[in-house]
Design an enzyme around this catalytic site. Structure first.
Site, PDB file in Angstrom:
ATOM      1  N   CYS A 119       5.493 -63.320  -1.535  1.00 48.24           N
ATOM      2  CA  CYS A 119       6.457 -63.550  -3.011  1.00 48.24           C
ATOM      3  C   CYS A 119       5.396 -64.118  -3.502  1.00 48.24           C
ATOM      4  O   CYS A 119       5.263 -65.319  -3.421  1.00 48.24           O
ATOM      5  CB  CYS A 119       7.523 -64.153  -2.503  1.00 48.24           C
ATOM      6  SG  CYS A 119       8.106 -65.024  -4.800  1.00 48.24           S
ATOM      7  N   CYS A 135       6.987 -67.421  -6.421  1.00 49.67           N
ATOM      8  CA  CYS A 135       7.377 -68.051  -5.820  1.00 49.67           C
ATOM      9  C   CYS A 135       7.183 -68.661  -3.736  1.00 49.67           C
ATOM     10  O   CYS A 135       6.597 -68.693  -3.441  1.00 49.67           O
ATOM     11  CB  CYS A 135       8.091 -68.352  -6.439  1.00 49.67           C
ATOM     12  SG  CYS A 135       8.994 -67.238  -6.843  1.00 49.67           S
ATOM     13  N   SER A 136       8.708 -68.136  -3.679  1.00 47.47           N
ATOM     14  CA  SER A 136       8.459 -68.345  -2.040  1.00 47.47           C
ATOM     15  C   SER A 136       9.559 -67.930  -1.854  1.00 47.47           C
ATOM     16  O   SER A 136      10.130 -67.771  -0.457  1.00 47.47           O
ATOM     17  CB  SER A 136       8.437 -69.873  -1.444  1.00 47.47           C
ATOM     18  OG  SER A 136       9.081 -70.424  -2.576  1.00 47.47           O
ATOM     19  N   CYS A 137      10.201 -66.643  -2.271  1.00 44.06           N
ATOM     20  CA  CYS A 137      11.236 -65.168  -2.165  1.00 44.06           C
ATOM     21  C   CYS A 137      11.232 -65.154  -0.856  1.00 44.06           C
ATOM     22  O   CYS A 137      10.259 -65.247  -0.234  1.00 44.06           O
ATOM     23  CB  CYS A 137      11.793 -64.887  -2.753  1.00 44.06           C
ATOM     24  SG  CYS A 137      11.644 -64.819  -4.994  1.00 44.06           S
TER      25      CYS A 137
END
Lengths: 199, 105
Positions: free
Chosen positions: A102, A105-107
């Site tokens: 991702c 962000c950090s999905c």
């Protein structure tokens, strides 16, 4: 001897989290018990949930077909609670290797894999996985031959991704449970492949 | 395709189908944008329609994000995205992009 604590001032996000949580509790919007229960539930979700899905797909071709067509419905079929998850399962084959990132962000498919590893959230992984995936995979110890296509999935919006790795040779006749034991978190992100210990 | 996804909120009708060539709009609006900068202006191919979701740019402004925008997975060749990409021609990157960021290529 008096007790000596080590005082450490709050870091920026710790302070933000504590302030917000205390305000919400003070205003009666949430309770401390609810916060603790949610944290416990978050910690209880581990990659074993994802591994169960993979192992089932390895032993049941019809299930695998349903999983690739609609990941969410197929997880629910196994009794996994996955509220709000729109799951896309991508299959590794002898011709294609998949990996998830991702960049924004950090999905991450937390309900199937638990809390993401720190490296997944790092600027290094997020920026380089789309730019030079073969070099990044090599750093994980995974060398993908040039004849194999790499598909990087940038998880930018509402979907979450899970890699369905290839079932390794030498696992013929294994139970679903035993198969699940070799499906690690990294295999389902696509930075590793399942390995069978020899001998 | 549109019949495949039903939402209980109003949604924009999908304009593209798998295999269509599309270009990502090259623009830089302010706000909360879910289209990565590196893919803006690139041409790719629709891989699938994922459904329709409230527009995150609107949600970030505390609005309802409706009508919902069709969301696609779009496949791009790495060699197109990064001219100096080190790897075979066949390598791809797939990204979710909302319809209002796409135009026919």
């Amino acid at each position: 001897m008096s007790e000596q604590g080590t005082y450490k001032p709050y870091a920026y996000y710790e302070l933000m989290e504590t302030s917000l949580r205390e305000l919400l509790v003070e205003k009666g919007i949430i309770t401390n018990e609810q916060v603790n229960a949610e944290v416990a539930a978050m910690r209880a979700r581990t990659p074993e949930r994802g591994a169960r899905v993979v192992a089932r797909a390895w032993v049941d071709a019809a299930y695998k077909k349903r999983l690739l067509a609609n990941g969410t419905a197929a997880c629910e079929e196994l009794g996994l609670e996955i509220p709000g998850l729109h799951l896309v399962v991508v299959e590794n084959t002898p011709q294609v290797h998949n990996a998830i990132v991702c960049t924004l962000c950090s999905c991450y498919p937390r309900v199937l894999l638990g809390i993401p590893p720190d490296w997944y959230k790092s600027r290094n992984y997020r920026s380089r996985m789309v730019r030079e995936p073969r070099a990044v995979l090599a750093e994980f110890g995974l060398r993908i031959p040039e004849a194999v296509q790499i598909r990087v999935h940038d998880s930018t919006a509402d979907m979450r991704y899970l890699v369905l790795p290839m079932r390794p040779q030498g696992t013929e006749g294994w139970s679903e449970e035993r198969l699940a034991s070799i499906v690690t978190r990294d295999c389902m992100i696509g930075v590793a492949v399942p390995a069978v210990a020899l001998g | 395709m549109s019949a495949q996804f039903t939402t209980d909120y109003p949604a924009v009708a999908p304009r593209y189908k798998p295999g269509d060539r599309v270009r990502v709009r090259k623009t830089a609006p302010l706000g909360h944008i879910r289209t990565p900068y590196y893919i803006r202006g690139q041409v790719g191919e629709i891989e699938r329609l994922c459904g329709a979701f409230p527009n995150p740019e609107e949600l970030a402004q505390m609005r309802d994000g409706l009508p919902a925008q069709p969301l696609y997975r779009v496949r791009f060749k790495q060699k197109d995205v990064w001219p100096d990409y080190r790897g075979p021609e066949t390598d791809v990157v797939e990204i979710e992009i909302y319809q209002h960021w796409l135009e026919k290529a």
